[in-house]
Design an enzyme around this catalytic site. Structure first.
Site, PDB file in Angstrom:
ATOM      1  N   HIS A  82     -72.607  11.573 -35.462  1.00  0.00           N
ATOM      2  CA  HIS A  82     -71.155  11.432 -35.320  1.00  0.00           C
ATOM      3  C   HIS A  82     -70.453  12.787 -35.235  1.00  0.00           C
ATOM      4  CE1 HIS A  82     -70.558  12.818 -39.453  1.00  0.00           C
ATOM      5  NE2 HIS A  82     -71.622  12.083 -39.759  1.00  0.00           N
ATOM      6  N   HIS A 122     -76.253   9.343 -38.396  1.00  0.00           N
ATOM      7  CA  HIS A 122     -75.858  10.384 -39.346  1.00  0.00           C
ATOM      8  C   HIS A 122     -76.994  11.380 -39.559  1.00  0.00           C
ATOM      9  CE1 HIS A 122     -72.457   7.713 -40.533  1.00  0.00           C
ATOM     10  NE2 HIS A 122     -73.333   6.783 -40.220  1.00  0.00           N
TER      11      HIS A 122
END
Length: 202
Positions: A9, A149
């Protein structure tokens, strides 16, 4: 041949100040939004069939920006979440070094041995990430984007390559970096790792 493109992200304010997010639901900041837009333009050349994303806001926002640009559907899966860091979540690195110094040393030197109360172990993160990737590989999609992540991606890549988690800190995954894994008849091949060239392009 199937191809999986993996990205982390965009930046959040907690990334910026070094505060541990884990599964805390933090949104992208302005820099993170711009990073995601540049990533989307880069990925528009990849002919992506589907986007899988973690349900946490910073990941979903990144996936949505990409989806809006390349006109590809999104599938949300909470199994793509970041590691749950237990009582480290919300703390800064300086907090952790002060209050959990021995545990921090383990995380930096032997991360696979860290076992915080209420937290996931690294092997548990790797196992859930490998499981969802294996499920995705059994779909009809050929070119697949995964938005997840940093810790989760590093654990996954080591798992795919059958490299011991002791090497966890030997990999770096930056915000909106691109890593590409191609699945050949002989097995998975890392074609690209932690590429951020798109962030330097105007």
């Amino acid at each position: 041949m199937k191809k999986i493109i993996i990205t982390r992200h965009g930046q959040t304010n907690w990334n910026l100040i070094g505060r541990i997010q884990g599964q805390k639901d933090i949104e992208l900041n302005e820099v993170g939004i711009e990073q995601a837009k540049k990533l989307a333009l880069k990925l528009s050349k990849e002919k992506i069939d589907i986007i899988y994303t973690s349900d946490l806001k910073r990941s979903y926002q990144t996936a949505k920006i990409i989806s809006d640009t390349i006109k590809t559907n999104i599938i949300i899966d909470k199994n793509l979440r970041e590691i749950h860091f237990g009582n480290w979540q919300g703390l800064t690195l300086s907090d952790i070094k002060k209050d959990f110094n021995q545990e921090y040393i383990i995380w930096r030197t032997e991360p696979h041995k860290l076992n915080l109360p209420g937290a996931e172990r690294l092997i548990e993160v790797q196992e859930r990430m490998k499981k969802i990737i294996n499920n995705i590989l059994h779909t009809d999609y050929q070119n697949i984007l995964i938005v997840s992540h940093g810790t989760a991606i590093k654990a996954l890549i080591l798992g795919i390559l059958d490299i011991d988690l002791v090497k966890f800190n030997n990999i770096k995954i930056d915000n909106t970096s691109i890593s590409i894994i191609e699945y050949h008849s002989t097995g998975p091949v890392i074609k690209l790792l932690n590429d951020t060239c798109h962030l330097k392009e105007d």
